[in-house]
Every structure is written in C-alpha cells, then in structure tokens.
Design a protein around this motif. Structure first.
Motif, PDB file in Angstrom:
ATOM      1  N   GLU A   1       0.565  -0.598   0.205  1.00  0.00           N
ATOM      2  CA  GLU A   1      -0.286  -0.078  -0.363  1.00  0.00           C
ATOM      3  C   GLU A   1       0.778   1.458  -0.067  1.00  0.00           C
ATOM      4  O   GLU A   1       0.487   2.992  -1.043  1.00  0.00           O
ATOM      5  CB  GLU A   1      -1.076  -0.060   1.583  1.00  0.00           C
ATOM      6  CG  GLU A   1      -1.750   1.034   0.977  1.00  0.00           C
ATOM      7  CD  GLU A   1      -2.446   0.847   2.623  1.00  0.00           C
ATOM      8  OE1 GLU A   1      -2.822   2.086   3.582  1.00  0.00           O
ATOM      9  OE2 GLU A   1      -3.615   0.263   2.795  1.00  0.00           O
ATOM     10  N   ARG A   2       1.585   1.405   0.820  1.00  0.00           N
ATOM     11  CA  ARG A   2       2.811   2.654   0.734  1.00  0.00           C
ATOM     12  C   ARG A   2       3.634   2.812  -0.131  1.00  0.00           C
ATOM     13  O   ARG A   2       3.724   4.039  -1.180  1.00  0.00           O
ATOM     14  CB  ARG A   2       3.674   1.973   1.634  1.00  0.00           C
ATOM     15  CG  ARG A   2       3.126   2.238   3.521  1.00  0.00           C
ATOM     16  CD  ARG A   2       3.357   3.685   3.728  1.00  0.00           C
ATOM     17  NE  ARG A   2       4.512   4.412   4.218  1.00  0.00           N
ATOM     18  CZ  ARG A   2       4.619   5.065   4.909  1.00  0.00           C
ATOM     19  NH1 ARG A   2       3.289   5.500   5.407  1.00  0.00           N
ATOM     20  NH2 ARG A   2       5.878   5.903   5.219  1.00  0.00           N
ATOM     21  N   ARG A   3       4.209   1.508  -0.853  1.00  0.00           N
ATOM     22  CA  ARG A   3       4.647   1.577  -2.459  1.00  0.00           C
ATOM     23  C   ARG A   3       3.490   1.876  -3.801  1.00  0.00           C
ATOM     24  O   ARG A   3       4.260   2.680  -4.039  1.00  0.00           O
ATOM     25  CB  ARG A   3       4.843   0.242  -2.692  1.00  0.00           C
ATOM     26  CG  ARG A   3       6.825  -0.238  -2.201  1.00  0.00           C
ATOM     27  CD  ARG A   3       6.863  -1.061  -3.042  1.00  0.00           C
ATOM     28  NE  ARG A   3       8.234  -1.685  -2.449  1.00  0.00           N
ATOM     29  CZ  ARG A   3       8.224  -2.998  -2.044  1.00  0.00           C
ATOM     30  NH1 ARG A   3       7.207  -4.252  -2.869  1.00  0.00           N
ATOM     31  NH2 ARG A   3       9.698  -3.335  -1.105  1.00  0.00           N
ATOM     32  N   ALA A   4       2.590   2.022  -3.593  1.00  0.00           N
ATOM     33  CA  ALA A   4       1.276   2.418  -4.143  1.00  0.00           C
ATOM     34  C   ALA A   4       1.647   3.557  -4.264  1.00  0.00           C
ATOM     35  O   ALA A   4       1.460   4.290  -5.320  1.00  0.00           O
ATOM     36  CB  ALA A   4       0.156   1.501  -4.054  1.00  0.00           C
ATOM     37  N   GLY A   5       1.364   3.663  -2.931  1.00  0.00           N
ATOM     38  CA  GLY A   5       1.077   5.265  -2.592  1.00  0.00           C
ATOM     39  C   GLY A   5       2.337   5.899  -3.504  1.00  0.00           C
ATOM     40  O   GLY A   5       2.261   7.578  -3.487  1.00  0.00           O
ATOM     41  N   LEU A   6       3.512   6.636  -3.225  1.00  0.00           N
ATOM     42  CA  LEU A   6       4.398   6.310  -3.427  1.00  0.00           C
ATOM     43  C   LEU A   6       4.770   6.591  -4.792  1.00  0.00           C
ATOM     44  O   LEU A   6       4.926   7.711  -5.220  1.00  0.00           O
ATOM     45  CB  LEU A   6       6.307   5.572  -3.259  1.00  0.00           C
ATOM     46  CG  LEU A   6       6.244   5.809  -1.245  1.00  0.00           C
ATOM     47  CD1 LEU A   6       7.745   4.934  -1.487  1.00  0.00           C
ATOM     48  CD2 LEU A   6       6.857   7.058  -1.493  1.00  0.00           C
TER      49      LEU A   6
ATOM     50  N   ARG B   1       2.567   6.357  -7.075  1.00  0.00           N
ATOM     51  CA  ARG B   1       1.675   7.845  -7.414  1.00  0.00           C
ATOM     52  C   ARG B   1       2.408   9.457  -6.804  1.00  0.00           C
ATOM     53  O   ARG B   1       1.058  10.241  -6.592  1.00  0.00           O
ATOM     54  CB  ARG B   1       0.305   7.557  -6.402  1.00  0.00           C
ATOM     55  CG  ARG B   1      -0.494   6.285  -7.415  1.00  0.00           C
ATOM     56  CD  ARG B   1      -2.127   6.037  -7.220  1.00  0.00           C
ATOM     57  NE  ARG B   1      -1.934   5.996  -5.029  1.00  0.00           N
ATOM     58  CZ  ARG B   1      -2.209   5.146  -4.928  1.00  0.00           C
ATOM     59  NH1 ARG B   1      -2.542   4.149  -5.309  1.00  0.00           N
ATOM     60  NH2 ARG B   1      -2.067   5.221  -3.559  1.00  0.00           N
ATOM     61  N   GLY B   2       2.878   9.023  -6.130  1.00  0.00           N
ATOM     62  CA  GLY B   2       3.663  10.657  -5.891  1.00  0.00           C
ATOM     63  C   GLY B   2       3.272  11.417  -4.164  1.00  0.00           C
ATOM     64  O   GLY B   2       2.864  11.997  -4.024  1.00  0.00           O
TER      65      GLY B   2
END
Length: 141
Positions: free
Chosen positions: A126-131, A133-134
C-alpha cells in the motif's frame, strides 16, 4: 545476572526468522535489526526504508504481553521495573517514528507468522503504491 542477560537473543529469534522467511518468499527485501531513524538509538526487527515501515516482533515476557506476561517470582521489583521500562520505551519509539512519517507495525511472538507476514506485505504494498502515485500515506495504527 549479567551472563543471563547476555545469553538472551535480541535478534534472529524464531518468530522473527519465520516472518522474515515468509516476507522474503513474497519477494520483499528489507533491512534486519536496523535503525529506522539514524538519530534514534533503537532498532526495529525489520525495516523497509523506502516505504518507511518499521516492524517489531515483541517477546511476550520482555514487552509485557497482556495475554502471556507472568510477573517473576524472584526479584520481582527489578524484573517488573525492567519490563515496564521496555513497554514505555516501545511507546516512545512508536511516537517518534510516527512523528517522522513512519508506519509502525508491532506483533507479539505468539501471533501467527503467516498473519503477521500478510499484514506487513499489505502495508508495504500500500505504501509503495502511494509512493508511485507521488503520495505520502499516513496510517494510524
């Protein structure tokens, strides 16, 4: 007493190794027994630096598990004080890491390694996906 304390493992415990093995099998790479914040003289069991996720797998005795902690019969003042100091330090560590934007995951040694690994995998993903997406994701635990 010093010899006893030196014999107690602070890293590479069986629960820790099981969780790490499961995470590695899922393709996750991490740091072991690393400081999430260089200025903070405390280490997390598993650290994912790019996504700012710190994982702690706490021993039931040393960290005062509400289900399994049994106060010692010999020298109770010393040992109970030591355990309560550990608990207070754990809370302080959590606060400092969260203030710095980290997600802190804590598990007890008696918890299922599979469930722990799944929670860690989901959080890191989840955190990786957020990173990607910026975004900066803040997650309250």
């Amino acid at each position: 007493m010093r010899r006893n304390m030196q014999a107690i493992r602070s890293r590479d415990t069986k629960p820790e190794c099981l969780v790490r093995q499961l995470l590695h099998a899922q393709g996750l790479r991490y740091r072991v027994a690393a400081r999430p914040l260089p200025a903070l003289r405390r280490t997390a069991d598993i650290v994912f630096r790019p996504t700012k996720v710190a994982v702690f797998i706490d021993g039931c005795y040393w960290h005062g598990c509400p289900e399994h902690y049994v106060p010692p019969k010999t020298n109770p003042g010393y040992w109970s004080g030591k355990v309560s100091g550990n608990v207070a330090r754990d809370r302080d560590t959590d606060e400092q890491l969260r203030a710095a934007g980290w997600t802190v995951l804590r598990f007890w040694e008696h918890e299922s390694p599979n469930e722990c690994a799944l929670t860690i995998f989901d959080t890191v993903s989840e955190r990786r996906a957020g990173l990607l997406r910026g975004e900066i994701i803040h997650r309250e635990e």
